[in-house]
Design a protein around this motif. Structure first.
Motif, PDB file in Angstrom:
ATOM      1  N   GLY A   1      -8.692   3.440   0.474  1.00 25.70           N
ATOM      2  CA  GLY A   1      -9.746   4.121   1.199  1.00 25.70           C
ATOM      3  C   GLY A   1      -9.068   5.790   0.682  1.00 25.70           C
ATOM      4  N   ASN A   2      -9.743   6.862   1.274  1.00 27.72           N
ATOM      5  CA  ASN A   2      -9.279   8.149   0.683  1.00 27.72           C
ATOM      6  C   ASN A   2      -8.435   8.761   1.185  1.00 27.72           C
ATOM      7  OD1 ASN A   2     -11.197   7.585  -0.464  1.00 27.72           O
ATOM      8  ND2 ASN A   2     -12.626   8.908  -0.258  1.00 27.72           N
ATOM      9  N   MET A   3      -7.436   9.612   0.652  1.00 24.54           N
ATOM     10  CA  MET A   3      -6.312  10.353   1.495  1.00 24.54           C
ATOM     11  C   MET A   3      -6.647  11.686   2.052  1.00 24.54           C
ATOM     12  SD  MET A   3      -3.335  12.371  -0.666  1.00 24.54           S
ATOM     13  CE  MET A   3      -2.991  10.629  -2.434  1.00 24.54           C
ATOM     14  N   VAL A   4      -5.894  11.151   3.138  1.00 21.51           N
ATOM     15  CA  VAL A   4      -5.611  13.045   3.961  1.00 21.51           C
ATOM     16  C   VAL A   4      -4.591  13.397   3.698  1.00 21.51           C
ATOM     17  CG1 VAL A   4      -5.576  13.264   6.640  1.00 21.51           C
ATOM     18  CG2 VAL A   4      -6.945  11.352   5.960  1.00 21.51           C
ATOM     19  N   VAL A   5      -5.500  14.624   3.458  1.00 23.24           N
ATOM     20  CA  VAL A   5      -4.422  16.306   3.489  1.00 23.24           C
ATOM     21  C   VAL A   5      -4.617  17.053   4.319  1.00 23.24           C
ATOM     22  CG1 VAL A   5      -4.648  16.002   1.239  1.00 23.24           C
ATOM     23  CG2 VAL A   5      -6.287  17.214   2.248  1.00 23.24           C
ATOM     24  N   SER A   6      -3.172  17.300   4.659  1.00 23.51           N
ATOM     25  CA  SER A   6      -2.887  18.150   5.198  1.00 23.51           C
ATOM     26  C   SER A   6      -2.788  20.145   4.471  1.00 23.51           C
ATOM     27  CB  SER A   6      -0.949  18.765   6.028  1.00 23.51           C
ATOM     28  OG  SER A   6      -0.685  18.090   5.189  1.00 23.51           O
TER      29      SER A   6
ATOM     30  N   PHE B   1       0.917  -0.925   0.232  1.00 24.95           N
ATOM     31  CA  PHE B   1       0.057   0.114  -0.261  1.00 24.95           C
ATOM     32  C   PHE B   1       0.852   1.289   0.263  1.00 24.95           C
ATOM     33  CE2 PHE B   1      -2.215   3.056   2.548  1.00 24.95           C
ATOM     34  CZ  PHE B   1      -3.881   3.268   1.505  1.00 24.95           C
ATOM     35  N   CYS B   2       2.517   1.400   0.746  1.00 23.25           N
ATOM     36  CA  CYS B   2       2.771   2.080   0.703  1.00 23.25           C
ATOM     37  C   CYS B   2       3.388   2.635  -0.143  1.00 23.25           C
ATOM     38  CB  CYS B   2       3.967   2.522   2.071  1.00 23.25           C
ATOM     39  SG  CYS B   2       2.880   2.755   3.353  1.00 23.25           S
ATOM     40  N   GLN B   3       3.894   1.442  -1.210  1.00 20.64           N
ATOM     41  CA  GLN B   3       4.831   1.306  -2.160  1.00 20.64           C
ATOM     42  C   GLN B   3       4.278   2.012  -3.857  1.00 20.64           C
ATOM     43  OE1 GLN B   3       6.449  -2.516  -2.281  1.00 20.64           O
ATOM     44  NE2 GLN B   3       7.761  -1.840  -1.836  1.00 20.64           N
ATOM     45  N   ALA B   4       2.125   2.170  -3.126  1.00 21.07           N
ATOM     46  CA  ALA B   4       1.378   2.396  -4.240  1.00 21.07           C
ATOM     47  C   ALA B   4       1.072   3.568  -3.973  1.00 21.07           C
ATOM     48  CB  ALA B   4       0.217   1.228  -4.161  1.00 21.07           C
TER      49      ALA B   4
ATOM     50  N   ILE C   1     -10.111  12.114  -3.009  1.00 19.70           N
ATOM     51  CA  ILE C   1      -9.532  11.296  -3.253  1.00 19.70           C
ATOM     52  C   ILE C   1      -9.154   9.789  -3.128  1.00 19.70           C
ATOM     53  CG2 ILE C   1      -6.728  11.674  -4.760  1.00 19.70           C
ATOM     54  CD1 ILE C   1      -6.821  15.002  -3.660  1.00 19.70           C
ATOM     55  N   GLU C   2      -9.043   9.179  -4.154  1.00 18.56           N
ATOM     56  CA  GLU C   2      -9.127   7.566  -3.670  1.00 18.56           C
ATOM     57  C   GLU C   2      -7.414   7.060  -4.122  1.00 18.56           C
ATOM     58  OE1 GLU C   2     -11.811   5.032  -5.777  1.00 18.56           O
ATOM     59  OE2 GLU C   2     -13.356   6.514  -5.949  1.00 18.56           O
ATOM     60  N   CYS C   3      -7.039   5.982  -2.737  1.00 18.60           N
ATOM     61  CA  CYS C   3      -5.371   5.937  -2.852  1.00 18.60           C
ATOM     62  C   CYS C   3      -5.901   4.386  -3.272  1.00 18.60           C
ATOM     63  CB  CYS C   3      -5.015   5.231  -1.923  1.00 18.60           C
ATOM     64  SG  CYS C   3      -4.836   6.547   0.123  1.00 18.60           S
ATOM     65  N   THR C   4      -4.384   4.103  -4.053  1.00 17.87           N
ATOM     66  CA  THR C   4      -4.472   2.984  -5.110  1.00 17.87           C
ATOM     67  C   THR C   4      -4.612   1.686  -3.878  1.00 17.87           C
ATOM     68  OG1 THR C   4      -3.146   3.510  -6.338  1.00 17.87           O
ATOM     69  CG2 THR C   4      -2.804   1.735  -6.512  1.00 17.87           C
ATOM     70  N   PRO C   5      -5.587   0.701  -4.376  1.00 19.13           N
ATOM     71  CA  PRO C   5      -5.625   0.126  -2.555  1.00 19.13           C
ATOM     72  C   PRO C   5      -4.872  -1.483  -3.093  1.00 19.13           C
ATOM     73  CG  PRO C   5      -7.607  -0.148  -4.548  1.00 19.13           C
ATOM     74  CD  PRO C   5      -6.442  -0.021  -5.135  1.00 19.13           C
ATOM     75  N   ALA C   6      -4.153  -1.277  -1.828  1.00 17.40           N
ATOM     76  CA  ALA C   6      -3.024  -3.274  -2.281  1.00 17.40           C
ATOM     77  C   ALA C   6      -3.416  -4.057  -0.891  1.00 17.40           C
ATOM     78  CB  ALA C   6      -1.762  -2.617  -1.716  1.00 17.40           C
ATOM     79  N   GLY C   7      -4.025  -5.134  -1.526  1.00 15.77           N
ATOM     80  CA  GLY C   7      -4.975  -6.041  -0.007  1.00 15.77           C
ATOM     81  C   GLY C   7      -6.027  -6.004   0.076  1.00 15.77           C
ATOM     82  N   PRO C   8      -5.978  -5.920   1.539  1.00 14.37           N
ATOM     83  CA  PRO C   8      -6.960  -5.295   1.918  1.00 14.37           C
ATOM     84  C   PRO C   8      -7.341  -3.325   2.694  1.00 14.37           C
ATOM     85  CG  PRO C   8      -5.201  -6.291   3.828  1.00 14.37           C
ATOM     86  CD  PRO C   8      -5.764  -6.476   2.752  1.00 14.37           C
TER      87      PRO C   8
ATOM     88  N   THR D   1      -2.915   9.084   5.722  1.00 14.05           N
ATOM     89  CA  THR D   1      -4.146   8.457   5.429  1.00 14.05           C
ATOM     90  C   THR D   1      -3.402   7.146   5.928  1.00 14.05           C
ATOM     91  OG1 THR D   1      -3.368   9.619   3.121  1.00 14.05           O
ATOM     92  CG2 THR D   1      -3.710   7.715   2.928  1.00 14.05           C
ATOM     93  N   PRO D   2      -2.759   6.945   6.421  1.00 15.41           N
ATOM     94  CA  PRO D   2      -2.577   5.180   6.750  1.00 15.41           C
ATOM     95  C   PRO D   2      -3.927   4.816   7.579  1.00 15.41           C
ATOM     96  CG  PRO D   2      -0.878   5.860   6.821  1.00 15.41           C
ATOM     97  CD  PRO D   2      -1.143   7.213   6.100  1.00 15.41           C
ATOM     98  N   GLN D   3      -4.192   5.644   8.542  1.00 14.26           N
ATOM     99  CA  GLN D   3      -4.512   5.528   9.656  1.00 14.26           C
ATOM    100  C   GLN D   3      -6.645   5.298   9.037  1.00 14.26           C
ATOM    101  OE1 GLN D   3      -4.782   8.630  13.129  1.00 14.26           O
ATOM    102  NE2 GLN D   3      -2.828   8.172  12.900  1.00 14.26           N
ATOM    103  N   VAL D   4      -7.020   5.249   8.001  1.00 18.46           N
ATOM    104  CA  VAL D   4      -8.275   5.447   6.825  1.00 18.46           C
ATOM    105  C   VAL D   4      -8.033   3.869   6.828  1.00 18.46           C
ATOM    106  CG1 VAL D   4      -9.358   6.829   5.163  1.00 18.46           C
ATOM    107  CG2 VAL D   4      -8.266   8.070   6.698  1.00 18.46           C
ATOM    108  N   ALA D   5      -6.590   4.142   5.170  1.00 16.02           N
ATOM    109  CA  ALA D   5      -6.382   2.694   5.832  1.00 16.02           C
ATOM    110  C   ALA D   5      -7.095   1.486   6.674  1.00 16.02           C
ATOM    111  CB  ALA D   5      -5.382   2.059   5.155  1.00 16.02           C
ATOM    112  N   LEU D   6      -6.591   1.666   7.592  1.00 14.15           N
ATOM    113  CA  LEU D   6      -7.206   0.896   9.127  1.00 14.15           C
ATOM    114  C   LEU D   6      -8.557  -0.013   8.860  1.00 14.15           C
ATOM    115  CD1 LEU D   6      -4.254   2.290  11.477  1.00 14.15           C
ATOM    116  CD2 LEU D   6      -3.689  -0.222   9.972  1.00 14.15           C
ATOM    117  N   GLU D   7      -9.364   1.707   8.929  1.00  9.77           N
ATOM    118  CA  GLU D   7     -10.417   1.394   8.632  1.00  9.77           C
ATOM    119  C   GLU D   7     -11.013   0.807   8.365  1.00  9.77           C
ATOM    120  OE1 GLU D   7     -12.064   5.740   9.420  1.00  9.77           O
ATOM    121  OE2 GLU D   7     -10.585   6.122  11.418  1.00  9.77           O
TER     122      GLU D   7
END
Length: 261
Positions: free
Chosen positions: A157-162, A49-52, A147-154, A227-233
């Motif tokens: 989610g959408n991007m968080v921005v500052s 997920f990080c690499q993508a 803004i959708e992130c590229t999925p990886a396995g499970p 953003t990873p916290q959204v992916a964890l959800e």
């Protein structure tokens, strides 16, 4: 504690419980990192997920093996105690916030340290730009987007921005400066109308604190390591730990080491 405090001294103060605040503006010159900690059987998918998604999830370091609490390339670190505040997730749900995860540590946990926008703030300040969250002494405002992130396995989610506000000319300069720092989110991903990326109210951030936005300023948005916290959800791992937004792991790695000249 101030901007001249060394990373080691700041981590020692955090370890003692003497410092629990947000780390923006501290230990100038050194890389700050977002944190995601997962069981080993979830780690490979999260790495993909990080690499993508290198803009919101720029990988700076990770455990050499499950259960390691040290990150030697980043400094003399005990990951269980050296972050001012942690968030604990169970089955994808945020359940608690703690200042020490020693009692929660497990031998199967893998640590990911991700680049943080606090690192490029120093370069903006050095160029004479007003970084509003620093000048107002608050945590940077962060927002969920469409803004959708590229999925990886499970993980998906959408991007968080500052967000940091600038006048138009300063916004252009901020883009030029931050392009040199791809390992800490790089150039902004959006300038101007927040509604175009799904933000309904700029004065109501999902994380962090609101900052002053003048009539002659543009909101400038960077991909954010929350953003990873959204992916964890979305992925719902049985157990995970992250940093609390704005409360980073301050490393011994210099920002200049990440700059692309």
């Amino acid at each position: 504690m101030n901007q001249d405090t060394s990373p080691q001294a700041l981590r020692e103060a955090i370890r003692r419980g003497d410092f629990t605040g947000n780390t923006s503006g501290y230990s100038a010159g050194f890389v700050q990192c977002n944190l995601t900690i997962l069981p080993a059987d979830w780690a490979s998918d999260f790495l993909r997920f990080c690499q993508a998604n290198p803009k919101p999830c720029p990988l700076v370091g990770m455990s050499t093996s499950p259960g390691d609490t040290a990150l030697p390339p980043l400094g003399s670190i005990d990951i269980r105690t050296d972050v001012p505040s942690y968030r604990v997730f169970r089955d994808g749900e945020f359940t608690e916030e703690v200042n020490d995860i020693t009692a929660l540590w497990r031998d199967d946990l893998v640590v990911f340290a991700l680049g943080c926008s606090f690192s490029f703030e120093e370069a903006l300040l050095a160029d004479g730009l007003d970084v509003r969250n620093v000048s107002e002494g608050v945590n940077v405002p962060m927002y969920r987007t469409n803004i959708e992130c590229t999925p990886a396995g499970p993980f998906k989610g959408n991007m968080v921005v500052s967000m940091r506000p600038f006048k138009a000319a300063d916004a252009i300069r901020a883009v030029q400066i931050c392009t040199r720092f791809p390992s800490v989110h790089g150039a902004p991903i959006h300038l101007g109308d927040p509604g175009l990326i799904g933000i309904e109210d700029i004065n109501q951030p999902d994380y962090g604190d609101p900052v002053t936005l003048a009539d002659d300023e543009l909101p400038v948005f960077w991909a954010c390591g929350v953003t990873p916290q959204v992916a964890l959800e979305a992925a719902k791992p049985p157990f995970a730990i992250t940093h609390s937004p704005g409360h980073m792991l301050v490393t011994d790695l210099r920002n200049s080491q990440l700059a692309v000249l």
